[in-house]
Design a protein around this motif. Structure first.
Motif, PDB file in Angstrom:
ATOM      1  N   TYR A 112       0.834  -1.204   0.000  1.00 37.20           N
ATOM      2  CA  TYR A 112       0.000   0.000   0.000  1.00 37.20           C
ATOM      3  C   TYR A 112       0.873   1.261   0.000  1.00 37.20           C
ATOM      4  CZ  TYR A 112      -3.087   3.427   2.335  1.00 37.20           C
ATOM      5  OH  TYR A 112      -3.770   4.537   2.705  1.00 37.20           O
ATOM      6  N   MET A 154       2.199   5.991  -7.070  1.00 33.39           N
ATOM      7  CA  MET A 154       1.040   6.478  -7.833  1.00 33.39           C
ATOM      8  C   MET A 154       0.930   8.000  -7.743  1.00 33.39           C
ATOM      9  SD  MET A 154      -2.302   7.495  -7.847  1.00 33.39           S
ATOM     10  CE  MET A 154      -3.281   7.027  -6.448  1.00 33.39           C
ATOM     11  N   LEU A 155       1.131   8.542  -6.560  1.00 29.19           N
ATOM     12  CA  LEU A 155       0.974   9.992  -6.421  1.00 29.19           C
ATOM     13  C   LEU A 155       2.064  10.739  -7.176  1.00 29.19           C
ATOM     14  CD1 LEU A 155      -0.226  10.301  -2.765  1.00 29.19           C
ATOM     15  CD2 LEU A 155      -1.522  10.616  -4.845  1.00 29.19           C
ATOM     16  N   TYR A 202       1.154  10.420 -10.864  1.00 31.10           N
ATOM     17  CA  TYR A 202      -0.018  11.220 -11.238  1.00 31.10           C
ATOM     18  C   TYR A 202       0.325  12.715 -11.239  1.00 31.10           C
ATOM     19  CZ  TYR A 202      -5.117  11.763 -11.691  1.00 31.10           C
ATOM     20  OH  TYR A 202      -6.389  12.023 -12.142  1.00 31.10           O
ATOM     21  N   GLY A 203       1.048  13.163 -10.218  1.00 34.08           N
ATOM     22  CA  GLY A 203       1.426  14.578 -10.141  1.00 34.08           C
ATOM     23  C   GLY A 203       2.373  14.964 -11.265  1.00 34.08           C
ATOM     24  N   PRO A 245     -10.205  11.293  -9.228  1.00 30.68           N
ATOM     25  CA  PRO A 245     -10.398  10.770  -7.878  1.00 30.68           C
ATOM     26  C   PRO A 245     -11.815  11.027  -7.364  1.00 30.68           C
ATOM     27  CG  PRO A 245      -8.860  12.607  -7.839  1.00 30.68           C
ATOM     28  CD  PRO A 245      -9.128  12.300  -9.269  1.00 30.68           C
ATOM     29  N   SER A 247      -8.084   6.491   1.688  1.00 32.96           N
ATOM     30  CA  SER A 247      -6.967   6.711   0.765  1.00 32.96           C
ATOM     31  C   SER A 247      -7.467   7.471  -0.440  1.00 32.96           C
ATOM     32  CB  SER A 247      -6.389   5.386   0.299  1.00 32.96           C
ATOM     33  OG  SER A 247      -5.934   4.666   1.395  1.00 32.96           O
ATOM     34  N   THR A 304      -6.687  11.156  -2.131  1.00 29.69           N
ATOM     35  CA  THR A 304      -6.234  11.447  -3.501  1.00 29.69           C
ATOM     36  C   THR A 304      -7.026  12.595  -4.111  1.00 29.69           C
ATOM     37  OG1 THR A 304      -7.699   9.788  -4.450  1.00 29.69           O
ATOM     38  CG2 THR A 304      -5.463   9.089  -3.951  1.00 29.69           C
ATOM     39  N   ALA A 326      -4.317  14.808  -3.111  1.00 26.95           N
ATOM     40  CA  ALA A 326      -2.901  14.516  -3.355  1.00 26.95           C
ATOM     41  C   ALA A 326      -2.546  14.357  -4.822  1.00 26.95           C
ATOM     42  CB  ALA A 326      -2.502  13.268  -2.587  1.00 26.95           C
ATOM     43  N   VAL A 327      -3.495  14.038  -5.688  1.00 29.33           N
ATOM     44  CA  VAL A 327      -3.111  13.887  -7.097  1.00 29.33           C
ATOM     45  C   VAL A 327      -2.976  15.239  -7.790  1.00 29.33           C
ATOM     46  CG1 VAL A 327      -4.109  11.590  -7.371  1.00 29.33           C
ATOM     47  CG2 VAL A 327      -5.461  13.595  -7.936  1.00 29.33           C
TER      48      VAL A 327
END
Lengths: 387, 458
Positions: free
Chosen positions: A254, A261-262, A265-266, B157, B237, B241, B244-245
């Motif tokens: 996790y 992933m973050l 994605y960013g 998200p 979570s 996001t 956070a994304v």
């Protein structure tokens, strides 16, 4: 209740001496042929084994804080693992000599030109690093020693006083380890890629230490049981050990996924740099290998009730987890220091040397006290554990 | 084997199994106390004001709120995240403590699960009305439609949120309901009122308590529990996001998913603590919710508070360590100091510092301090969401876009309305549903008398 002593077989001790010799020789050869690679290797192994010890100490604390009864009979094993911390302290202080071969921020010439390194210099500098290492290791050694002493006193005197004191020490330990190990992970691993940062990195490293520490505890328990010790070990205990590995493997997956992933994605260059830098073979392969070994395999294999209680399934998973941890650290350390994915007899030899030393420490400390904490208040619960 | 001598008793007093049933079910058959009517009236008044504010929002639009172009997410999203967080504890309690075989959970899990369902419902109202045209909310379902090839944005998200929350709602509601079936049957069999017999009998699904039924029942709770455990983590979570994304300073940080999950469990546990202290005081459930139960929840809270503190410090340290001027500005000039410093420090003190008082047994023993701290934790968690939602948006990359935010009376009313709805839901739960899981409490009753090892062993 059952008093039990562990007497290390002579052959086992000789075997660890042989391993240590191999390690020393590989390290010496490496040092003269390829010093930078050897320092990277040195860092990797040091970090690998100190995390096992810290993970083990954290395991004991968590048992006390959560008032877990089932694990009481096995607490000498993580205690013995935590005894490795003083040795690691010496190694990490020696590492300070090799700082220039590992950390870009320690180079005067980059410091002069790089604005970001200048910004971080108040934190990332060798004297302060040395101070931090001394503080962290003294705290860890002090607390683990106190916990061990309390536990040994309990063996003689019994009663609840030592139990409560252990709980208090455990609380202090997790309090300290939460902050210190986070900073330690940033110092030792994250600052290798000096421009890169991720808030989850420290937590992920900590979970990794806890996961692999728990796996090694389990392995040692199973091996001792095979050799006629710890007769109370039953399938319920095994299942509980598995639960630690299973749960922590999921948390590991996790955290790893969340971080990746973050950042993906960013898509900000200063953050993606870490992965872009490693997005070619063989590191790309190691990226997936680490996920498969540290998360996927434990997740799938330890899920069914049958396998989660069977040593036959647990031992291979633990071995794969050990390899997985090596790969995880290799993936973080190597591209930042050696750049080329060099791996050979030197690395294997050094790892064997460390494994030998770690085993020797564990064996010696297991032999120094009763293998079972005879007057632990939860010992009965632990002996009769069944669900 | 359960060492009551060290762990404390799970049920005080030497009670027989039928005594346990009678004492827990007594409030359902008893006359409704006067405080209940007063509390219900207040809650319904709050709820009514909320309804009025919702009416205004729907008829006049989001313009009635305090949000603006820069700060497009105001109280609505703060409250959404806050309620969802509270809604986590039910499942966290039931599932994680079930998996960890914590026997003390049996006294508290029913209240926690009930709270989950109400809280998640409160939470879902906010994004619904924030859509502006809530009657078109079904556009968020991914289905082939006549609006052209117009699908939802699977990369968003916000869509993940919808999926995660609706799944969570379904599972936690079924988990809660199925857990109650045996207790409904107990009420059906013991009550004297014919109406109650019929109503509870209907909801009991004809439960007879045969071993086959118990077997299926246990199987079902493990399966639902397994699914819900994953959902607990996934829901928050995914909520994280939402932030956070993006590439907003202060939002785009990798620690967000676990940090949100932990924060959610933190606020949920605090809310459970608030509820059980109330239950204990109002319905004299001292024998079931013992000091050691309260103690255990406090221990969890102090542990989580430690994680929260570490996460706050990590974020602040990383803001500096990153060397990014935007991150540094957000944290050092717009959170720790500056316009929103009060909210930041409220969050820090209530979540990271004050719960540390639970290290002391003298604090854990005093129920009224525990009660106050449990409420303040949720105040702190509210400020945490305020911190995240508002500060980052208010001053980001372009100074020309900077703005401030304060809520309008309509937004405040909407929030107060959900508080009223939550309180009303909890009151109904106290009144009509066994607030402690009778069958589960009975299952741990046997641990009260410690089995001597000599009878068993050697």
């Amino acid at each position: 209740m059952t008093e039990e002593r562990f007497v290390a077989p002579k052959n086992l001790k000789y075997f660890t001496y042989a391993l240590i010799t191999i390690g020393v020789i590989s390290f010496a050869i490496g040092f003269f042929t390829d010093p930078q690679r050897t320092w990277a290797n040195y860092l990797l192994n040091n970090f690998y084994f100190v995390s096992l010890a810290i993970g083990a100490a954290f395991f004991i604390s968590i048992q006390y804080i959560a008032q877990a009864g089932w694990s009481a009979a096995f607490k000498r094993i993580p205690e013995a693992m935590a005894a490795y911390i003083p040795f690691a302290a010496v190694f990490f202080l020696i590492l300070l000599i090799g700082v220039h071969s590992l950390y870009e921020w320690s180079h005067q010439e980059t410091l002069a030109t790089d604005r970001l390194i200048q910004h971080k210099a108040p934190f990332l500098n060798t004297p302060f690093l040395a101070v931090r290492l001394v503080i962290f290791f003294s705290l860890w050694i002090l607390l683990t020693k106190l916990m061990r002493q309390t536990s040994l006193k309990e063996d003689i005197e019994g009663g609840l006083a030592h139990f409560h004191r252990s709980e208090k020490l455990s609380k202090i330990f997790i309090f300290i380890v939460a902050v210190s190990f986070s900073v330690f992970a940033i110092d030792m691993l994250m600052s290798l890629e000096v421009h890169w940062f991720s808030t989850l990195f420290a937590a992920k490293t900590f979970i990794s230490a806890f996961l692999h520490g728990s796996a090694i505890i389990t392995l040692i328990v199973i091996l001792l049981h095979r050799n006629g010790h710890l007769n109370m070990l039953n399938r319920s205990h095994l299942h509980d050990f598995t639960r630690y590995m299973f749960m922590l493997a999921i948390v590991w997956g996790y955290f790893t996924f969340a971080q990746f992933m973050l950042i993906w994605y960013g898509n900000i260059p200063e953050e993606t740099a870490f992965y872009v830098h490693r997005w070619h073979s063989p590191y790309q392969f190691l990226f997936y290998a680490s996920i498969v070994l540290n998360w996927l395999i434990p997740f799938l294999l330890l899920m069914p009730r049958k396998t989660s209680r069977s040593k036959l399934a647990m031992i291979p998973v633990i071995v794969l987890l050990m390899i997985g941890y090596y790969i995880e650290l290799y993936y973080e350390i190597w591209p930042a220091t050696v750049h080329d994915a060099k791996f050979g007899l030197l690395e294997i030899g050094t790892f064997l040397g460390y494994a030998g030393l770690f085993s020797l420490v564990v064996i010696n400390y297991l032999g120094k006290a009763n293998l079972v904490p005879v007057k632990h208040p939860y010992l009965e619960e632990s002996m009769q554990h069944h669900f | 084997m359960y060492k009551t001598s060290i762990r404390g008793k799970l049920i005080e007093g030497d009670k027989s199994l039928s005594q346990i049933s009678h004492e827990i079910l007594a409030p359902i058959d008893a006359k409704t106390p006067r405080w209940w009517y007063i509390a219900m009236t207040v809650s319904l008044a709050m709820f009514g004001w909320g309804l009025y504010c919702k009416y205004i929002t729907i008829t006049q639009g989001i313009g009635t709120w305090g949000v603006n172009n820069t700060i497009g997410w105001g109280w609505a999203i703060i409250n959404f995240v806050w309620w969802i967080g509270i809604g986590h504890a039910g499942t966290a309690f039931s599932i994680f403590l079930l998996i960890l075989r914590q026997k003390w959970r049996t006294a508290i899990n029913r209240a926690a699960e009930a709270m989950t369902v109400v809280a998640v419902f409160c939470a879902s109202l906010f994004p619904l009305l924030h859509m502006g045209r809530p009657w078109l909310f079904f556009f968020i379902f991914p289905y082939p439609n006549t609006r052209g090839p117009l699908w939802v944005n699977f990369n968003s998200p916000l869509f993940w949120d919808f999926v995660a929350i609706s799944a969570y709602m379904l599972i936690s509601a079924s988990f809660w309901y199925f857990g109650m079936v045996p207790d409904f049957a107990t009420i059906r069999d013991t009550t004297k009122s014919k109406v109650k017999k019929a109503v509870y009998g209907f909801f009991a699904f004809g439960w007879t308590g045969s071993s086959k039924e118990w077997l299926r029942f246990e199987g079902l709770s493990f399966v639902l529990g397994g699914i819900a455990a994953v959902l607990v983590v996934s829901v928050h979570s995914i909520v994280s996001t939402d932030f956070a994304v993006s590439v907003e300073p202060g939002w785009h940080t990798t620690i967000f998913p676990p940090y949100f999950v932990v924060g959610a469990i933190f606020s949920g546990f605090a809310m459970v603590l608030t509820l059980v202290t109330l239950m204990r005081k109002l319905y004299k459930m001292n024998d079931f919710i013992t000091d050691s139960h309260v103690d255990a929840v406090c221990r969890i809270l102090v542990f989580i508070s430690l994680i929260m503190g570490t996460a706050y410090l990590t974020e602040i340290f990383m803001a500096w360590y990153s060397g990014s001027q935007y991150e540094m500005y957000t944290f050092f000039q717009n959170r720790i100091t500056g316009e929103y410093a009060f909210q930041f420090w409220a969050m820090f003190v209530f979540n990271a510092l004050m719960p540390q008082l639970f290290w002391f047994k003298s604090v854990r023993k005093r129920l009224w301090i525990v009660f106050i701290i449990s409420i303040l934790i949720n105040v702190g968690m509210w400020y945490e969401r305020f911190n995240i939602v508002i500060t980052s948006l208010s001053k980001n990359y372009l100074p020309a876009n900077w703005a401030s935010y304060s809520p309008s009376i309509i937004e405040i009313g909407f929030f107060v309305g959900t508080l009223g709805m939550f309180a009303a839901g909890v009151l109904l739960f106290f009144r009509y549903i066994p607030m402690i899981a009778v069958s589960e409490i009975k299952s741990v009753a046997k641990f009260n008398n410690e089995i001597q090892p000599t009878q068993h062993h050697e």
